[in-house]
Design a protein around this motif. Structure first.
Motif, PDB file in Angstrom:
ATOM      1  N   GLY A  21       4.223  -6.519-115.631  1.00  0.00           N
ATOM      2  CA  GLY A  21       5.032  -6.591-114.417  1.00  0.00           C
ATOM      3  C   GLY A  21       6.518  -6.640-114.743  1.00  0.00           C
ATOM      4  O   GLY A  21       7.336  -5.986-114.075  1.00  0.00           O
ATOM      5  N   ALA A  22       6.885  -7.403-115.772  1.00  0.00           N
ATOM      6  CA  ALA A  22       8.287  -7.480-116.184  1.00  0.00           C
ATOM      7  C   ALA A  22       8.775  -6.130-116.705  1.00  0.00           C
ATOM      8  O   ALA A  22       9.920  -5.729-116.450  1.00  0.00           O
ATOM      9  CB  ALA A  22       8.460  -8.560-117.240  1.00  0.00           C
ATOM     10  N   LEU A  43       7.663  -3.189-115.796  1.00  0.00           N
ATOM     11  CA  LEU A  43       7.856  -2.335-114.621  1.00  0.00           C
ATOM     12  C   LEU A  43       9.181  -2.631-113.933  1.00  0.00           C
ATOM     13  O   LEU A  43       9.899  -1.713-113.510  1.00  0.00           O
ATOM     14  CB  LEU A  43       6.707  -2.537-113.629  1.00  0.00           C
ATOM     15  CG  LEU A  43       5.505  -1.605-113.722  1.00  0.00           C
ATOM     16  CD1 LEU A  43       4.455  -1.999-112.691  1.00  0.00           C
ATOM     17  CD2 LEU A  43       5.926  -0.155-113.506  1.00  0.00           C
ATOM     18  N   ARG A  44       9.510  -3.898-113.813  1.00  0.00           N
ATOM     19  CA  ARG A  44      10.780  -4.249-113.162  1.00  0.00           C
ATOM     20  C   ARG A  44      11.970  -3.733-113.970  1.00  0.00           C
ATOM     21  O   ARG A  44      12.974  -3.306-113.401  1.00  0.00           O
ATOM     22  CB  ARG A  44      10.853  -5.760-112.950  1.00  0.00           C
ATOM     23  CG  ARG A  44       9.881  -6.262-111.879  1.00  0.00           C
ATOM     24  CD  ARG A  44      10.137  -7.708-111.498  1.00  0.00           C
ATOM     25  NE  ARG A  44       9.841  -8.643-112.582  1.00  0.00           N
ATOM     26  CZ  ARG A  44       8.626  -9.121-112.834  1.00  0.00           C
ATOM     27  NH1 ARG A  44       7.585  -8.747-112.095  1.00  0.00           N
ATOM     28  NH2 ARG A  44       8.444  -9.988-113.820  1.00  0.00           N
ATOM     29  N   ARG A  45      11.863  -3.756-115.307  1.00  0.00           N
ATOM     30  CA  ARG A  45      12.945  -3.208-116.126  1.00  0.00           C
ATOM     31  C   ARG A  45      13.061  -1.689-115.930  1.00  0.00           C
ATOM     32  O   ARG A  45      14.162  -1.155-115.838  1.00  0.00           O
ATOM     33  CB  ARG A  45      12.713  -3.537-117.606  1.00  0.00           C
ATOM     34  CG  ARG A  45      12.891  -5.010-117.945  1.00  0.00           C
ATOM     35  CD  ARG A  45      12.976  -5.240-119.437  1.00  0.00           C
ATOM     36  NE  ARG A  45      11.729  -4.952-120.138  1.00  0.00           N
ATOM     37  CZ  ARG A  45      10.740  -5.822-120.308  1.00  0.00           C
ATOM     38  NH1 ARG A  45      10.822  -7.045-119.809  1.00  0.00           N
ATOM     39  NH2 ARG A  45       9.653  -5.480-120.986  1.00  0.00           N
ATOM     40  N   HIS A  98      12.215  -0.007-113.273  1.00  0.00           N
ATOM     41  CA  HIS A  98      12.651   0.292-111.912  1.00  0.00           C
ATOM     42  C   HIS A  98      14.070  -0.180-111.631  1.00  0.00           C
ATOM     43  O   HIS A  98      14.650   0.175-110.597  1.00  0.00           O
ATOM     44  CB  HIS A  98      11.663  -0.314-110.919  1.00  0.00           C
ATOM     45  CG  HIS A  98      10.298   0.280-111.026  1.00  0.00           C
ATOM     46  ND1 HIS A  98       9.164  -0.325-110.497  1.00  0.00           N
ATOM     47  CD2 HIS A  98       9.861   1.424-111.611  1.00  0.00           C
ATOM     48  CE1 HIS A  98       8.104   0.420-110.756  1.00  0.00           C
ATOM     49  NE2 HIS A  98       8.508   1.491-111.427  1.00  0.00           N
ATOM     50  N   ALA A  99      14.635  -0.974-112.529  1.00  0.00           N
ATOM     51  CA  ALA A  99      16.031  -1.391-112.381  1.00  0.00           C
ATOM     52  C   ALA A  99      16.994  -0.342-112.923  1.00  0.00           C
ATOM     53  O   ALA A  99      18.197  -0.398-112.643  1.00  0.00           O
ATOM     54  CB  ALA A  99      16.262  -2.721-113.102  1.00  0.00           C
ATOM     55  N   ALA A 128      10.642   3.901-106.864  1.00  0.00           N
ATOM     56  CA  ALA A 128       9.762   2.890-107.448  1.00  0.00           C
ATOM     57  C   ALA A 128       8.481   2.739-106.637  1.00  0.00           C
ATOM     58  O   ALA A 128       7.424   2.396-107.189  1.00  0.00           O
ATOM     59  CB  ALA A 128      10.491   1.552-107.527  1.00  0.00           C
ATOM     60  N   HIS A 154       4.334   1.890-107.455  1.00  0.00           N
ATOM     61  CA  HIS A 154       3.623   0.771-106.852  1.00  0.00           C
ATOM     62  C   HIS A 154       2.473   1.237-105.960  1.00  0.00           C
ATOM     63  O   HIS A 154       1.455   0.534-105.846  1.00  0.00           O
ATOM     64  CB  HIS A 154       4.598  -0.127-106.089  1.00  0.00           C
ATOM     65  CG  HIS A 154       5.406  -0.995-106.990  1.00  0.00           C
ATOM     66  ND1 HIS A 154       4.903  -2.156-107.543  1.00  0.00           N
ATOM     67  CD2 HIS A 154       6.667  -0.860-107.484  1.00  0.00           C
ATOM     68  CE1 HIS A 154       5.822  -2.715-108.316  1.00  0.00           C
ATOM     69  NE2 HIS A 154       6.901  -1.945-108.307  1.00  0.00           N
ATOM     70  N   GLU A 176       3.518  -9.267-109.949  1.00  0.00           N
ATOM     71  CA  GLU A 176       4.698  -9.805-109.261  1.00  0.00           C
ATOM     72  C   GLU A 176       5.622  -8.672-108.789  1.00  0.00           C
ATOM     73  O   GLU A 176       6.796  -8.585-109.177  1.00  0.00           O
ATOM     74  CB  GLU A 176       5.458 -10.777-110.167  1.00  0.00           C
ATOM     75  CG  GLU A 176       4.619 -11.969-110.591  1.00  0.00           C
ATOM     76  CD  GLU A 176       5.382 -12.940-111.487  1.00  0.00           C
ATOM     77  OE1 GLU A 176       6.636 -12.880-111.501  1.00  0.00           O
ATOM     78  OE2 GLU A 176       4.732 -13.743-112.158  1.00  0.00           O
ATOM     79  N   PRO A 177       5.104  -7.802-107.915  1.00  0.00           N
ATOM     80  CA  PRO A 177       5.938  -6.686-107.446  1.00  0.00           C
ATOM     81  C   PRO A 177       7.138  -7.180-106.646  1.00  0.00           C
ATOM     82  O   PRO A 177       7.041  -8.185-105.933  1.00  0.00           O
ATOM     83  CB  PRO A 177       4.975  -5.881-106.562  1.00  0.00           C
ATOM     84  CG  PRO A 177       3.910  -6.847-106.172  1.00  0.00           C
ATOM     85  CD  PRO A 177       3.764  -7.781-107.321  1.00  0.00           C
ATOM     86  N   PRO A 178       8.261  -6.482-106.746  1.00  0.00           N
ATOM     87  CA  PRO A 178       9.453  -6.870-105.992  1.00  0.00           C
ATOM     88  C   PRO A 178       9.341  -6.403-104.543  1.00  0.00           C
ATOM     89  O   PRO A 178       8.395  -5.688-104.181  1.00  0.00           O
ATOM     90  CB  PRO A 178      10.564  -6.119-106.721  1.00  0.00           C
ATOM     91  CG  PRO A 178       9.888  -4.875-107.192  1.00  0.00           C
ATOM     92  CD  PRO A 178       8.487  -5.293-107.573  1.00  0.00           C
TER      93      PRO A 178
END
Length: 309
Positions: free
Chosen positions: A132-133, A135-137, A139-140, A238, A242, A257-259
């Motif tokens: 999850g982390a 993926l967040r990197r 998508h940032a 993104a 998802h 932990e999706p944003p």
């Protein structure tokens, strides 16, 4: 009959002593081989991109469709570098040969996150959190244009319009093979257009894997999630990632932990992906792909889903 690599073939490619070669199941666009090196030197993974390894028949696509372009060695090289730059764990690249159309990478093991989640949900918790982390990197890291990393940026229509046209092509192709879809074709198209109408403009495109399910993540001996099969990595919304991960991870998806996401864009992309999971499997099932029934079952599952909706 397709010609796959044997021990002598691999030894000629990589110029190292080879004790054993095993072709791994699952690849549809490239060959994936586990190679046991001679002299107790361990194992490596060989990726091979040739026509003999690619089961997908070519079809007409839109020029700006980022998902139906090439997915070969050039894409692997560019995408590997981009993911490493984003701090995402991928197999270490050991050798790359454009002449031989192959890449040699570290063997991150045979334990997929999918199997670990089934076998030991507690042990899967840490890799899920790190995935999850990652993926967040990814998508940032945003830009103002979408498409493959190997394609130059240029004028583009809205991404959501491209997705609707792509979904309509998939619907048309699938309706030619299934009478239920043919009968419902107008209603399905209307639903696509209604979902599109609810999407508001936005131009922030992230690094998107495109098909990130738990089967495309290995868990190595250190417990790290290692992304594989990333030749389809593109810059896109993104929500596209998802929509896929929510379908593939099902009840475990919240553990990533999706944003916060755009719900209208997510609904459109989810519906479009269901249509792609009908057209694609039906297309490859018409070839000599060895697990044809699995593809037909996947298409049937998604036909039932789209008709319910």
């Amino acid at each position: 009959m397709r010609a796959f690599l044997g021990t002598d073939d691999v030894e000629g490619l990589i110029d190292r002593p080879v004790a054993e070669v095993s072709r791994l199941a699952g690849g549809t666009k490239k060959g994936v081989y586990r190679v046991r090196l001679g002299g107790d030197s361990g194992t490596v993974i060989l990726y091979r991109w040739t026509a003999a390894e690619n089961y997908w028949p070519s079809v007409a696509t839109a020029p700006d469709d980022p998902f139906d372009g090439e997915a070969g060695m050039a894409e692997f090289e560019a995408n590997h570098a981009a993911l490493r730059g984003a701090g995402v764990r991928v197999p270490e690249l050991l050798e790359l040969s454009h002449d031989g159309a192959f890449a040699l990478v570290e063997d991150a093991g045979s334990e997929s996150l999918e199997r670990l989640m089934e076998r030991d949900p507690v042990a899967a918790a840490a890799p899920l959190t790190e995935l999850g982390a990652a993926l967040r990197r990814m998508h940032a890291d945003v830009t103002g244009h979408y498409g493959p990393l190997t394609r130059p940026a240029g004028p583009q229509r809205p991404a959501e319009d491209m997705v609707v046209d792509r979904a309509l092509r998939h619907l048309a192709a699938a309706a030619e093979q299934d009478t239920r879809l043919a009968a419902a074709r107008e209603r399905i198209a209307d639903r696509l257009h209604r979902l599109r109408a609810a999407v508001t403009p936005r131009r922030e495109f992230a690094l998107v894997h495109g098909e990130l399910g738990p089967d495309h993540v290995l868990v190595n001996e250190a417990g790290e999630p290692v992304l594989i099969d990333f030749e389809g990595l593109v810059r896109f919304d993104a929500e596209w990632d998802h929509a896929w991960t929510a379908m593939r991870f099902e009840a475990d998806y919240p553990r990533l932990e999706p944003p916060p996401l755009d719900p209208a864009r997510l609904d459109l992309y989810t519906y479009a992906q269901v249509l792609s999971l009908i057209e694609g499997p039906l297309r490859i099932a018409a070839t000599d792909f060895p697990d044809r029934q699995w593809m037909l079952d996947l298409a049937e599952w998604n036909i039932a889903k789209v008709l319910r909706q």
